[in-house]
Design a protein around this motif. Structure first.
Motif, mmCIF file in Angstrom:
data_model
loop_
_atom_site.group_PDB
_atom_site.id
_atom_site.type_symbol
_atom_site.label_atom_id
_atom_site.label_comp_id
_atom_site.label_asym_id
_atom_site.label_seq_id
_atom_site.Cartn_x
_atom_site.Cartn_y
_atom_site.Cartn_z
ATOM 1 N N PHE A 183 13.803 2.954 -1.316
ATOM 2 C CA PHE A 183 13.879 2.370 0.028
ATOM 3 C C PHE A 183 12.660 1.507 0.339
ATOM 4 O O PHE A 183 12.769 0.515 1.058
ATOM 5 N N GLY A 184 11.505 1.867 -0.189
ATOM 6 C CA GLY A 184 10.319 1.027 -0.016
ATOM 7 C C GLY A 184 10.486 -0.319 -0.704
ATOM 8 O O GLY A 184 10.174 -1.371 -0.131
ATOM 9 N N LEU A 185 10.998 -0.294 -1.942
ATOM 10 C CA LEU A 185 11.241 -1.548 -2.664
ATOM 11 C C LEU A 185 12.341 -2.375 -2.003
ATOM 12 O O LEU A 185 12.254 -3.599 -1.932
ATOM 13 N N SER A 214 15.046 0.165 6.467
ATOM 14 C CA SER A 214 14.820 0.691 5.122
ATOM 15 C C SER A 214 13.416 1.293 5.012
ATOM 16 O O SER A 214 13.228 2.355 4.408
ATOM 17 N N LEU A 215 12.447 0.626 5.592
ATOM 18 C CA LEU A 215 11.083 1.136 5.602
ATOM 19 C C LEU A 215 11.007 2.455 6.378
ATOM 20 O O LEU A 215 10.333 3.400 5.970
ATOM 21 N N LEU A 216 11.725 2.527 7.483
ATOM 22 C CA LEU A 216 11.766 3.743 8.285
ATOM 23 C C LEU A 216 12.371 4.902 7.487
ATOM 24 O O LEU A 216 11.863 6.026 7.521
ATOM 25 N N LEU A 217 13.456 4.643 6.746
ATOM 26 C CA LEU A 217 14.053 5.673 5.897
ATOM 27 C C LEU A 217 13.063 6.152 4.839
ATOM 28 O O LEU A 217 12.945 7.354 4.578
ATOM 29 N N LEU A 247 0.829 -1.212 0.000
ATOM 30 C CA LEU A 247 0.000 0.000 0.000
ATOM 31 C C LEU A 247 0.860 1.258 0.000
ATOM 32 O O LEU A 247 0.527 2.253 -0.648
ATOM 33 N N LEU A 248 1.967 1.208 0.712
ATOM 34 C CA LEU A 248 2.880 2.340 0.742
ATOM 35 C C LEU A 248 3.465 2.605 -0.641
ATOM 36 O O LEU A 248 3.516 3.753 -1.093
ATOM 37 N N LEU A 249 3.864 1.552 -1.342
ATOM 38 C CA LEU A 249 4.403 1.707 -2.688
ATOM 39 C C LEU A 249 3.341 2.248 -3.641
ATOM 40 O O LEU A 249 3.646 3.049 -4.536
ATOM 41 N N LEU A 250 2.109 1.845 -3.450
ATOM 42 C CA LEU A 250 1.014 2.375 -4.263
ATOM 43 C C LEU A 250 0.840 3.875 -4.011
ATOM 44 O O LEU A 250 0.664 4.664 -4.958
ATOM 45 N N ALA A 251 0.906 4.277 -2.761
ATOM 46 C CA ALA A 251 0.798 5.700 -2.428
ATOM 47 C C ALA A 251 1.959 6.483 -3.030
ATOM 48 O O ALA A 251 1.767 7.589 -3.557
#
Length: 133
Positions: free
Chosen positions: A66-68, A99-102, A15-19
């Motif tokens: 970073f999300g990927l 990485s998600l936090l970054l 969902l984050l990558l979609l956003a």
């Protein structure tokens, strides 16, 4: 830690990558509109808008990377856990979380720049109309 721990992040990261993709598409549309406006009247494009959009585009690219990376490491963590290598699975999962936090921190900065750009647009309209709030 078992396989379900990293698997819990899958929907959140997706969902984050979609956003992030939606933010990228919105910026792309703004840049296209700005380019069209520039072709019609080269003096209408403000240097500040271009600089802001370049920075935001850079940040969105980093957010996506970073999300990927977080998603990739999450899957890699599951592979190590599946192979019963808990130590490496845990380490890689920790790096995935970092990485998600970054990615989220960069997203917060991009939102600040986006808001600042909107405030500049509003202040321009207020100045042109003599409106004061």
């Amino acid at each position: 830690m078992d396989l379900t721990t990293p698997a819990l992040l899958f929907p959140a990261i997706s969902l984050l990558l979609l956003a992030y993709t939606n933010r990228f598409l919105a910026i792309a549309n703004i840049i296209r509109q700005l380019h069209k406006s520039y072709l019609e009247n080269p003096k209408s494009v403000l240097e500040g808008q271009i600089k802001n959009l370049r920075i935001r585009l850079f940040l969105i690219r980093r957010m996506q990377i970073f999300g990927l990376l977080s998603f990739f490491l999450c899957v890699l963590s599951m592979i190590f856990i599946y192979q019963e290598n808990q130590e490496w699975g845990g380490i890689i999962f920790g790096v995935s979380l970092f990485s998600l936090l970054l990615s989220l921190a960069i997203s917060m900065r991009e939102i600040q720049l986006s808001t600042k750009a909107l405030e500049i647009e509003l202040s321009d309209m207020e100045f042109d109309r003599g409106i004061k709030f």
